[in-house]
Scaffold this motif. Structure first.
Motif, PDB file in Angstrom:
ATOM      1  N   THR C 145       5.233   2.718  -2.817  1.00 45.44           N
ATOM      2  CA  THR C 145       4.561   3.824  -2.149  1.00 45.44           C
ATOM      3  C   THR C 145       3.106   3.922  -2.611  1.00 45.44           C
ATOM      4  OG1 THR C 145       6.673   4.970  -2.049  1.00 45.44           O
ATOM      5  CG2 THR C 145       4.699   6.313  -1.718  1.00 45.44           C
ATOM      6  N   GLU C 146       2.888   3.725  -3.909  1.00 50.40           N
ATOM      7  CA  GLU C 146       1.539   3.823  -4.467  1.00 50.40           C
ATOM      8  C   GLU C 146       0.626   2.763  -3.869  1.00 50.40           C
ATOM      9  OE1 GLU C 146       4.363   3.820  -6.010  1.00 50.40           O
ATOM     10  OE2 GLU C 146       4.468   5.380  -7.538  1.00 50.40           O
ATOM     11  N   TYR C 149      -0.179   3.582  -0.279  1.00 49.05           N
ATOM     12  CA  TYR C 149      -1.069   4.746  -0.265  1.00 49.05           C
ATOM     13  C   TYR C 149      -2.521   4.312  -0.461  1.00 49.05           C
ATOM     14  CZ  TYR C 149      -2.890   9.372  -1.434  1.00 49.05           C
ATOM     15  OH  TYR C 149      -3.609  10.545  -1.434  1.00 49.05           O
ATOM     16  N   LYS C 153      -5.632   4.696   2.275  1.00 52.19           N
ATOM     17  CA  LYS C 153      -6.883   5.395   1.999  1.00 52.19           C
ATOM     18  C   LYS C 153      -8.073   4.479   2.258  1.00 52.19           C
ATOM     19  CE  LYS C 153      -9.586   7.762  -1.480  1.00 52.19           C
ATOM     20  NZ  LYS C 153      -9.626   8.618  -2.659  1.00 52.19           N
ATOM     21  N   GLY C 386       5.057   7.400   3.634  1.00 50.38           N
ATOM     22  CA  GLY C 386       3.698   7.223   3.138  1.00 50.38           C
ATOM     23  C   GLY C 386       2.675   7.049   4.248  1.00 50.38           C
ATOM     24  N   PRO C 394      -0.236   9.925   5.442  1.00 50.43           N
ATOM     25  CA  PRO C 394       0.792  10.204   4.428  1.00 50.43           C
ATOM     26  C   PRO C 394       1.535  11.527   4.656  1.00 50.43           C
ATOM     27  CG  PRO C 394      -1.204   9.415   3.378  1.00 50.43           C
ATOM     28  CD  PRO C 394      -1.525   9.568   4.829  1.00 50.43           C
ATOM     29  N   TRP C 549       0.577   8.493  -7.591  1.00 49.47           N
ATOM     30  CA  TRP C 549       1.796   9.192  -7.178  1.00 49.47           C
ATOM     31  C   TRP C 549       1.561  10.703  -7.120  1.00 49.47           C
ATOM     32  CZ3 TRP C 549       6.068   8.474  -4.643  1.00 49.47           C
ATOM     33  CH2 TRP C 549       7.106   9.422  -4.739  1.00 49.47           C
ATOM     34  N   TYR C 552      -0.342  11.672  -4.032  1.00 47.34           N
ATOM     35  CA  TYR C 552       0.517  11.549  -2.860  1.00 47.34           C
ATOM     36  C   TYR C 552       1.556  12.671  -2.829  1.00 47.34           C
ATOM     37  CZ  TYR C 552       4.399   9.813   0.001  1.00 47.34           C
ATOM     38  OH  TYR C 552       5.417   9.709   0.918  1.00 47.34           O
ATOM     39  N   THR C 556       2.654  15.707   0.008  1.00 51.50           N
ATOM     40  CA  THR C 556       3.960  15.916   0.636  1.00 51.50           C
ATOM     41  C   THR C 556       4.416  17.365   0.497  1.00 51.50           C
ATOM     42  OG1 THR C 556       5.306  15.496  -1.345  1.00 51.50           O
ATOM     43  CG2 THR C 556       4.633  13.575  -0.062  1.00 51.50           C
TER      44      THR C 556
END
Lengths: 193, 83, 757
Positions: C145-146, C149, C153, C386, C394, C549, C552, C556
């Motif tokens: 996920t990182e 992400y 970006k 994501g 995201p 993380w 992100y 969420t």
């Protein structure tokens, strides 16, 4: 004692394919790690060795190069005779049995073509499925999947009377040493019929 | 270079005979007899196959061995072999 | 006293052997000489989307073993054989250990820094000369996920293009579309916990036994313990999954929509519908407009079992049986994968499965769910949640929504105008644009499109001609061939991060060893590329995985997929958390849209009054789910006299995707050494083809010489090829037509013919 035990478990799980364990189990069922089978249509081993003329016709006609000449151990009676090593290449039991057709010596005979080459035996000590690793490779690849071998309670189980001993399971088994072996029916081939 | 630490279980009456024989086998080092009939030994080889060969050799050629039980296998220096 | 390392190892080995019989060989030393030598670390399997917990064993800085994590609720210590051999992938000779730039057709070794300088310069040139939309990113459902992400970006927020995609477009996009249109929000309502409570399973378009072995094992075990559990399989191919089937329907590939409609009709006609649930929780729509229940019944009139039988080739009585099994079952769970998603009407097929659950009210209760299985370990977490697709941002956000762009731009620290309001190019369009030269530079991360795209060879032209950067852990792959720059990526176990699996569960993976050679974590490659392209302020703040993380996680907060409570600290301790997890003291959510879901629980009482489920997702209105009266449609390329066979592709258990990882294990190659085409014995006989013959499979797009396997698995008129091998590349044959809604290509059906080679 907790550490040695967990170490032992670890070894069993991870490097559990070390030969000793394998050998122990296979000796129990009388199958060596590299067991060889006689070609289709052969009788008992003694008869085969007496009759075969070592012309290697069966070796040259086998479309899958499954039949090879045994050269592993000069002391073995089978030295120089045609055999099948299922771990290298299993037998596909061709519909027309070109190996038997090619045999002029009478060592391989059509009337014996339906005699199984042997029976598959699962070595529970090293089979993934008995170690919590889900692995139906032998079952999925078996030409008689669901008949000769099936997954029962997530473990492979052989139906001895259906297994032809073709050895495809041995060839595909993804453990380092095959966890399924063929117990050759050579000795009792005549009785089995 | 793989190394295996093993316990060799022997027929009790043949233990010292087995130990003597083991001391003459290349790439095998013994570490004494324990609990009557357990010989602790280390196998060394260039490849895991060699360890197996030592194992086979002992099983087949040294009478009095009931079983060889590896307790530790060190593979760290073994090059990955990919087909 | 100095002891040589060898001596030390020998003594230690002997001590361990002695310890195993309870003897202390070295008085004064502790028996557990090796305690701490093999260290076990809790992690997640690198392969499919099941999300099995693994324990990774390391010793002296190397990964030496993988075993199942007994405490993980998903697999309870069990693993499949692929996972067992993961250490071989980590330690493989095929690992890419340094950066390379292609000069005059040959790769030359450079430092990662030099390579990134070069990429930054080229990308900036392209951006200045041709605009931001001449650049693209193609990522992966296997990236953390990182990582996704950071790419999101850099492309959407900094470079300023939405040409930012990922391979989940090729596998899960139709499921996303299905969930959004049926239930109003992406991803399933239930979790794997439902498996042990279900009385009935419909496995449709899924070879669960080979593609999701551990879930299949759970189903098997459940059925063994409870023989009354019934299993219906709908699949054109007989697969190892069949061993649990009570009934198997074999539709012609691409003609199953009519079956699902006919089942709905029987369910209503025979009184199995949950009229109360329909009244309180469901609305009906035809392809565009709202209709009513009566209108839906009218629509279904055409779908008699006989009509469905005529369309699909399945006997009408079997369709009736299947519908009754579904209707009568106390609880029902549907599971599907690529056989449903990889279709030109994949979204519709998804809708029609969920229709059955909505009609019978078999959703939002234990043992009931319409549950899509995921193929990659982080397609759900990194890409769907994501926002790693060209239309997403995201946290289940959309680029078309101004409010969403504002929220994200603020957190990213970029001007909101930088994020384009129009979706970028979806996967097939992206590679098409590469062919045409509209996209001039692409960054490909952790995926192998030269082999995995449908109609693959068509897209090699663009890869050959444009500036291609490939960040990979392995070399070579079919795609690195076309790279101008390859960047060495840290592999699984060499980086920390989060994977989110099929059941909405996010799990943490630790870094347990250093990367091989010069390899760098993908997120940091992207961060450094961003800085080198001039976005220093935007990227310099990310020093650790946790920095990414946490940012992100903040995005969420308050979303339907709320992960605010899933901090690294927590994730390091627990075996994952299923969102929504709105706070650090929240245990995670088993069922969405109903009691126990924190979002449902927080709804005002008048909304929930008389409704056991409230579909609050962004695409649902007033809490209603939607039953769709979708037209029946066959495949894009039906069989004809010229190409009389329907070709399907898929997986085998021992290999995964393009084989980059599984083919590092000789044992797995032994089990399935090469590709083959499965042909039904009756077809083979007609064509004079024998088992193991070399044959040529042809479609309108290409031809492939391959070994024949004559076997009673595909139904007559169909053939099947596993797609893992570069040498026998099934995707030379597949069609690149895609679902107009989800843009997911129809890998699963195209017309083919066979002749002897």
């Amino acid at each position: 004692m907790s550490e040695p035990i967990s170490r032992k478990d670890f070894l069993k799980e991870v490097f559990g394919f070390f030969r000793t364990e394998v050998e122990k189990e296979s000796r129990n069922i009388g199958i060596a790690a590299d067991s060889f089978l006689l070609p289709p249509g052969a009788g008992g081993q003694d008869e085969f060795l007496q009759t075969c003329s070592q012309s290697y016709q069966c070796v040259s006609v086998c479309p899958y190069q499954a039949i090879e000449v045994f050269r592993n151990d000069p002391q073995d009676a089978r030295y120089g005779y045609p055999v099948i090593n299922p771990r290298r290449q299993a037998c596909y039991l061709c519909e027309d049995f070109p190996c038997i057709s090619a045999c002029k010596s009478g060592a391989l005979r059509m009337e014996r073509k339906t005699i199984p080459l042997g029976t598959a035996v699962v070595l529970k000590d090293i089979c993934f499925s008995y170690k919590g690793i889900y692995c139906p490779s032998c079952v999925v690849k078996c030409p008689l999947s669901g008949i000769a071998i099936s997954m029962v309670d997530n473990k492979p189980v052989v139906q001895e009377e259906e297994c032809t001993g073709c050895g495809i399971c041995v060839q595909v088994c993804p453990t380092e040493q095959p966890a399924i072996r063929i117990k050759p029916s050579t000795q009792n081939r005549m009785e089995k019929r | 270079m793989p190394i295996a630490g093993v316990v060799i279980l022997t027929r009790e009456e043949m233990t010292s005979q087995v130990l003597n024989q083991l001391q003459n086998v290349e790439n095998v080092t013994t570490y004494g007899v324990h609990k009557n009939n357990n010989i602790v030994a280390v196998f060394e080889g260039q490849t895991p196959k060699e360890l197996e060969r030592i194992n086979d050799k002992l099983i087949n050629e040294v009478p009095g061995i009931l079983g060889i039980y590896p307790a530790y296998v060190n593979y760290e220096d073994v090059e990955e072999q990919n087909d | 006293m100095t002891v040589s390392r060898r001596e030390f190892l020998k003594t230690s080995a002997a001590a361990t052997a002695a310890a195993s019989i309870g003897v202390n060989l070295l008085p004064g030393m502790k028996n557990n000489l090796f305690a701490g030598q093999v260290e076990w670390h809790k992690s997640v399997c690198r392969y499919c989307g099941t999300g099995c917990g693994v324990m990774v064993g390391t010793k002296d800085g190397k990964v030496v073993a993988v075993k199942g994590d007994k405490e993980n609720t998903i697999n309870r210590g069990h693993l499949c054989v692929k996972a067992f051999y993961l250490p071989k992938a980590v330690n493989s000779k095929t690992r890419l250990k340094h950066a390379m730039i292609k000069k005059n057709g040959k790769f030359e070794k450079v430092t990662v820094d030099e390579a990134l300088d070069f990429v930054a310069k080229k990308f900036n040139e392209i951006r200045q000369k041709h605009g931001a939309n001449a650049l693209a990113f193609y990522g992966s459902g296997q990236a953390e996920t990182e990582e996704t992400y950071m790419a999101n970006k850099l492309w959407k927020g900094c470079i300023g293009t939405n040409n930012m995609e990922g391979n989940p477009r090729l596998c899960m996009a139709s499921a996303v579309g299905g969930y959004l249109t049926s239930l109003g929000a992406d991803e399933p309502a239930g979790t794997y916990q439902d498996i042990e409570q279900a009385k009935f399973f419909m496995l449709i378009g899924s070879n669960t036994a080979e593609a999701h072995p551990i879930l299949f094992e759970r189903i098997m075990r459940h059925k063994t313990k409870n023989p009354d559990v019934q299993i219906l399989i709908i699949d054109p191919r007989k697969t190892p999954t069949d061993q649990v089937a009570d009934l198997h329907l074999f539709p012609k590939p691409g003609y199953d929509l009519a079956i699902l409609h006919a089942m709905a009709k029987i369910i209503i006609d025979e009184g199995y519908a949950d009229e109360e649930f329909i009244k309180t929780s469901v609305i009906f729509k035809d392809n565009k407009n709202k209709i009513d229940y009566a209108g839906y019944k009218e629509f279904l009139k055409k779908y008699t079992p006989e009509y469905a039988s005529q369309r699909s080739g399945v006997p009408a009585e079997d369709i009736i049986k299947a519908a009754r099994m579904f209707g009568k079952a106390e609880t029902a769970m549907s599971l599907w994968t690529m056989g449903i998603n990889q279709r030109t009407r994949g979204v519709w097929a998804n809708n029609l499965i969920t229709n059955l659950h909505l009609l019978t009210g078999k959703i939002g209760k234990p043992g009931c769910d319409s549950f899509s299985l995921t193929g990659q370990p982080n397609a759900c977490g990194g890409v769907r949640e994501g926002g790693g697709l060209c239309h997403l941002l995201p946290g289940h956000r959309l680029v078309v929504k101004e409010k969403h762009r504002q929220q994200v731009a603020k957190v990213w620290g970029v001007p909101v105008e930088r994020i384009q309001p129009k979706p970028g190019k979806h996967t097939v369009a992206m590679f098409e644009a590469l062919n045409k030269g509209e996209i001039k530079g692409i960054y490909i991360m952790c995926t192998n499109p030269a082999q995995s795209l449908p109609n693959a060879s068509k897209y090699w032209k663009g890869l050959e001609e444009q500036f291609v950067v490939v960040a990979e852990s392995f070399f070579p792959t079919a795609t690195t061939k076309y790279a101008d720059v390859v960047l060495p990526s840290a592999f699984w176990t060499e980086k920390e991060g989060v994977y989110g699996c099929t059941e909405r569960r996010s799990q943490y993976m630790p870094k347990v060893k250093d990367p091989e050679g010069d390899a760098v974590w993908d997120a940091f490659l992207l961060r450094d590329l961003g800085k080198k392209m001039g976005f220093v302020k935007e990227f310099e703040k990310y020093q650790t995985a946790q920095d990414i993380w946490d940012e992100y996680r903040g995005l969420t907060k308050g979303q339907d997929m709320d992960l605010w409570g899933a901090t690294y600290d927590r994730l390091k301790k627990v075996r994952g958390l299923t969102w929504p997890v709105p706070s650090e003291d929240h245990p995670g959510t088993y069922k969405r849209y109903t009691d126990g879901d924190p979002i449902y629980d927080a709804l005002p009482a008048e909304k929930k009054k008389g409704r056991r489920m409230y579909f609050y997702g962004p695409k649902a209105k007033d809490g209603y789910a939607t039953i769709w009266a979708r037209p029946d449609k066959g495949p894009e390329e039906p069989t004809d006299a010229e190409y009389p066979l329907a070709l399907s592709t898929g997986r085998v258990m021992e290999h995964w995707h393009t084989g980059t990882m599984t083919m590092t294990a000789p044992e797995l190659n032994r089990a399935v050494p090469k590709a083959y085409v499965e042909i039904n014995p009756s077809d083979a006989k007609k064509m004079g083809i024998n088992n193991k013959d070399q044959v040529v499979v042809e479609t309108r797009r290409g031809s492939l010489e391959i070994e024949a396997r004559v076997i009673d698995r595909p139904i007559p008129g169909t053939i099947f090829i596993p797609w893992h091998w570069e040498k026998w590349m099934a995707n030379i044959l597949t069609i690149d037509a895609f679902d107009p809604g989800s843009k997911e290509p129809e890998y699963k059906v195209c017309a083919a013919r066979i002749k002897k080679a």
